[in-house]
Design an enzyme around this catalytic site. Structure first.
Site, PDB file in Angstrom:
ATOM      1  N   GLY A 182       0.823  -1.196   0.000  1.00 21.48           N
ATOM      2  CA  GLY A 182       0.000   0.000   0.000  1.00 21.48           C
ATOM      3  C   GLY A 182       0.858   1.248   0.000  1.00 21.48           C
ATOM      4  CB  CYS A 183       0.079   4.837  -0.280  1.00 20.64           C
ATOM      5  SG  CYS A 183      -1.140   5.135   0.999  1.00 20.64           S
ATOM      6  CB  THR A 184       1.157   3.418   4.829  1.00 23.87           C
ATOM      7  OG1 THR A 184       0.405   2.199   4.913  1.00 23.87           O
ATOM      8  CG2 THR A 184       0.209   4.587   4.677  1.00 23.87           C
TER       9      THR A 184
END
Length: 388
Positions: A360-362
């Site tokens: 994911g983006c994190t």
């Protein structure tokens, strides 16, 4: 002079006396060496840095180690950089200087340098642990050691309760688990909270620029890139101007205060590096570090590291785990380290929970079916892939 100003001056004098008595350094100044050979910008740049530091700061003395130059500062002449390092080491061992700033020094394994940068978003000083050297050949163990070293430097520089954050890189989640277990074992450590909405002490690039923690933990190669970027971004990379350099080499038993600057470092940064070294000397950073590592050991550090190393050992014959029937996966579980993704998926398969790994983006995530979400979280907690 007004009565208020007189009172303020008297208070300041008594404060200085009290601090001197407390530190045992009352009546004498620490002496910091600077080796002046080897800079890409020449000897004059190094001398300018020392003279700048001497004009700005009056609470320590400076001695130059290098070839003959015109300066009012104390100078000890040597023929080359190698001879300068030998003399520096000798002077440190004899107590003739209390610390030294130099370039390109080879530290033993177990020692890494704790840098200090100025973050661009708020102009805030932030300690970067670490920037050169290697605390351990094992990445996660090294970052845990970096965290302890960073806390020691922060405390020696007057930050009483430093908040620590872990840069969101490979190994960060494992480091987080070990540090939180260490805290549960009694080691005093305060965690920073990300400025991003998802929070947590595993911090993003935004937090790096903002200066969210007092101490940002990373591996030394990443830290080296970060300190170079933050110190020379405005100059195109060839001349480092901002911050205080790569910092002191710290390890649990290291006994010499040697601060590093780059051969691309310019006079403004080197002047701050000399000040940083002096502050570390006055704060007895090596003694503080030794004490911090002892406290961490008492709180279970050795056992936690051994558990990590045992987990990372390759199995004699890897167990074959059958993947359950596929399901639609829309439920994501964060907090698993990228190094553990494959093993975490297999742990769920053993529980007959179909899972896939993703990013994911994190950071890395485990994906499962919505109906299996809570059961998967509990299984990952039980297997210690995420925090309980």
């Amino acid at each position: 002079m007004s009565q208020e100003k007189t009172k303020a001056m008297i208070a300041e004098v008594f404060s200085d006396i009290a601090e001197g008595v407390k530190s045992g350094s009352f009546g004498k100044k620490v002496k910091i060496g600077l080796t002046i050979l080897g800079s890409e910008h020449g000897i004059e740049e190094m001398v300018n840095a020392a003279e700048l530091a001497a004009s700005k700061y009056k609470d320590f003395n400076i001695v130059l180690i290098g070839s003959k130059v015109e300066t009012d500062l104390e100078l000890i002449e040597v023929e080359n950089a190698e001879e300068g390092h030998k003399l520096m080491t000798s002077m440190l061992e004899k107590g003739e200087i209390q610390g030294c700033v130099t370039q390109h020094f080879d530290f033993p394994i177990g020692v890494s340098t704790v840098g200090k940068v100025v973050t661009p978003a708020r102009g805030k000083e932030m300690i970067l642990a670490t920037t050169t050297g290697t605390a351990s050949l094992n990445r996660v163990e090294g970052m845990v050691m970096n965290a302890i070293s960073g806390l020691a430097v922060a405390k020696s520089n007057g930050i009483k309760n430093p908040k620590i954050g872990i840069l969101n890189i490979e190994g960060a989640r494992q480091v987080e688990r070990i540090l939180k277990d260490l805290k549960d074992g009694g080691y005093e450590i305060d965690f920073a909270e990300s400025l991003r909405a998802d929070g947590g002490c595993v911090l993003r690039g935004n937090d790096l620029l903002f200066g969210t923690p007092d101490v940002m933990v990373c591996d030394s190669l990443t830290g080296n890139i970060m300190v170079k970027m933050l110190s020379s971004f405005s100059t195109g990379g060839s001349y480092e101007t901002v911050g205080a350099g790569y910092g002191p080499g710290v390890g649990k038993d290291y006994d010499k205060l040697i601060n590093i600057v780059s051969r691309a470092s310019g006079a403004p940064l080197i002047a701050e590096a000399i000040k940083y070294c002096a502050d570390c000397a006055k704060g007895n950073v090596l003694d503080v570090a030794r004490d911090e590592f002892k406290k961490a050991k008492k709180s279970g550090l050795d056992g936690l590291i051994q558990k990590l190393l045992d987990k990372q050992k390759p199995a004699a014959a890897e167990e074959e785990v059958k993947m359950p029937p596929k399901k639609v996966v829309t439920f994501s579980i964060a907090g698993v380290d990228i190094l553990d993704l494959e093993d975490a998926c297999k742990a769920l398969w053993k529980k007959d929970i179909y899972s896939e790994s993703g990013m994911g983006c994190t950071g890395p995530v485990i994906l499962v079916n919505e109906a299996d979400g809570e059961k998967a979280i509990e299984a990952l907690k039980e297997a210690e892939f995420i925090q309980g």
